[in-house]
Design a protein around this motif. Structure first.
Motif, mmCIF file in Angstrom:
data_model
loop_
_atom_site.group_PDB
_atom_site.id
_atom_site.type_symbol
_atom_site.label_atom_id
_atom_site.label_comp_id
_atom_site.label_asym_id
_atom_site.label_seq_id
_atom_site.Cartn_x
_atom_site.Cartn_y
_atom_site.Cartn_z
ATOM 1 N N SER A 63 30.036 68.066 -70.315
ATOM 2 C CA SER A 63 30.618 68.698 -70.697
ATOM 3 C C SER A 63 29.030 70.297 -70.450
ATOM 4 O O SER A 63 28.410 70.324 -71.274
ATOM 5 C CB SER A 63 30.145 68.533 -72.557
ATOM 6 N N ASP A 64 28.323 69.709 -69.601
ATOM 7 C CA ASP A 64 26.681 70.789 -69.309
ATOM 8 C C ASP A 64 27.589 72.221 -69.626
ATOM 9 O O ASP A 64 29.137 72.397 -68.868
ATOM 10 C CB ASP A 64 26.694 70.296 -68.282
ATOM 11 N N GLN A 65 26.211 72.808 -70.568
ATOM 12 C CA GLN A 65 26.839 74.423 -69.886
ATOM 13 C C GLN A 65 25.764 74.608 -68.339
ATOM 14 O O GLN A 65 25.300 73.989 -68.129
ATOM 15 C CB GLN A 65 26.131 74.624 -70.796
ATOM 16 N N LEU A 66 26.446 75.345 -67.712
ATOM 17 C CA LEU A 66 26.112 75.861 -66.438
ATOM 18 C C LEU A 66 25.866 76.940 -65.730
ATOM 19 O O LEU A 66 27.063 78.332 -66.378
ATOM 20 C CB LEU A 66 27.435 75.283 -65.732
ATOM 21 N N VAL A 67 24.898 77.702 -65.166
ATOM 22 C CA VAL A 67 24.693 78.705 -65.056
ATOM 23 C C VAL A 67 24.338 79.224 -63.574
ATOM 24 O O VAL A 67 23.619 78.591 -63.008
ATOM 25 C CB VAL A 67 23.403 79.464 -66.300
ATOM 26 N N PHE A 68 24.583 80.235 -62.946
ATOM 27 C CA PHE A 68 24.671 80.000 -62.054
ATOM 28 C C PHE A 68 24.505 81.628 -61.707
ATOM 29 O O PHE A 68 24.694 82.878 -61.912
ATOM 30 C CB PHE A 68 26.562 80.529 -61.115
ATOM 31 N N ASP A 69 22.800 82.298 -60.849
ATOM 32 C CA ASP A 69 22.223 82.634 -60.956
ATOM 33 C C ASP A 69 22.487 83.311 -59.304
ATOM 34 O O ASP A 69 23.195 82.503 -58.613
ATOM 35 C CB ASP A 69 21.324 82.551 -60.349
ATOM 36 N N LEU A 70 24.020 83.941 -59.642
ATOM 37 C CA LEU A 70 24.236 85.347 -58.657
ATOM 38 C C LEU A 70 23.258 86.467 -57.764
ATOM 39 O O LEU A 70 24.222 87.041 -57.096
ATOM 40 C CB LEU A 70 25.689 85.491 -58.954
ATOM 41 N N SER A 71 22.325 86.540 -57.910
ATOM 42 C CA SER A 71 21.649 88.076 -57.768
ATOM 43 C C SER A 71 21.552 87.794 -56.392
ATOM 44 O O SER A 71 21.585 89.393 -55.698
ATOM 45 C CB SER A 71 20.411 88.080 -58.701
ATOM 46 N N ASP A 72 21.579 86.850 -55.778
ATOM 47 C CA ASP A 72 21.528 87.009 -54.087
ATOM 48 C C ASP A 72 22.451 86.737 -53.795
ATOM 49 O O ASP A 72 22.999 86.429 -52.068
ATOM 50 C CB ASP A 72 20.250 86.392 -53.282
#
Length: 111
Positions: free
Chosen positions: A28-37
Motif C-alpha cells: 500500500s506504499d505511495q511511490l514517487v518516481f523522479d523521472l527528471s533525468d
C-alpha cells in the motif's frame, strides 16, 4: 522516492520492476518516481511503470510520476494512461501529494 535516470527501455523494464518490488515496504506504499533525468525511447519502461501502478492500486497504494519529460507525458496522454497515474510537474509536488494522499494532476514541465 525512486529516481530513474538514463534510458529506460524494454531491456531495463524487468530490472526496474524487480527493484521496485525489493524496495517497497508494503503493497500500500505511495511511490514517487523522479523521472527528471529519465529518457523513454521505448514503450517497455512506460509499461513497467504502468504495471507497478496497477499492482499498487490493487493493494491500496499509488504511484506518482514526478517531472517527466514532455514526450513521455505526450505518450501517456495519447494512450490515456495519465487518467490512471498521477503526473506532477515537480518532485516536490509529487512528494507533497503522496504525503497528503491526494490525487492531483498538475501540468508537467516543458523540455
Amino acid at each position: 522516492m525512486i529516481t530513474v535516470t538514463g534510458q529506460v527501455g524494454t531491456a531495463l523494464a524487468d530490472d526496474l520492476a524487480a527493484y521496485i518490488q525489493q524496495v517497497r515496504r508494503r503493497p500500500s506504499d505511495q511511490l514517487v518516481f523522479d523521472l527528471s533525468d529519465a529518457l523513454f525511447e521505448e514503450t517497455g519502461g512506460v509499461q513497467a511503470l504502468m504495471e507497478v501502478s496497477a499492482w499498487s492500486q490493487e493493494h491500496g497504494g499509488e504511484v506518482r510520476l514526478a517531472a517527466p519529460p514532455s514526450d513521455f507525458v505526450g505518450r501517456m496522454q495519447v494512450a490515456k494512461l495519465d487518467a490512471f497515474v498521477p503526473v506532477h510537474a515537480t518532485v516536490d509536488d509529487a512528494v507533497h501529494a503522496a504525503a497528503a494522499g491526494a490525487r492531483q494532476v498538475p501540468p508537467t514541465r516543458g523540455d
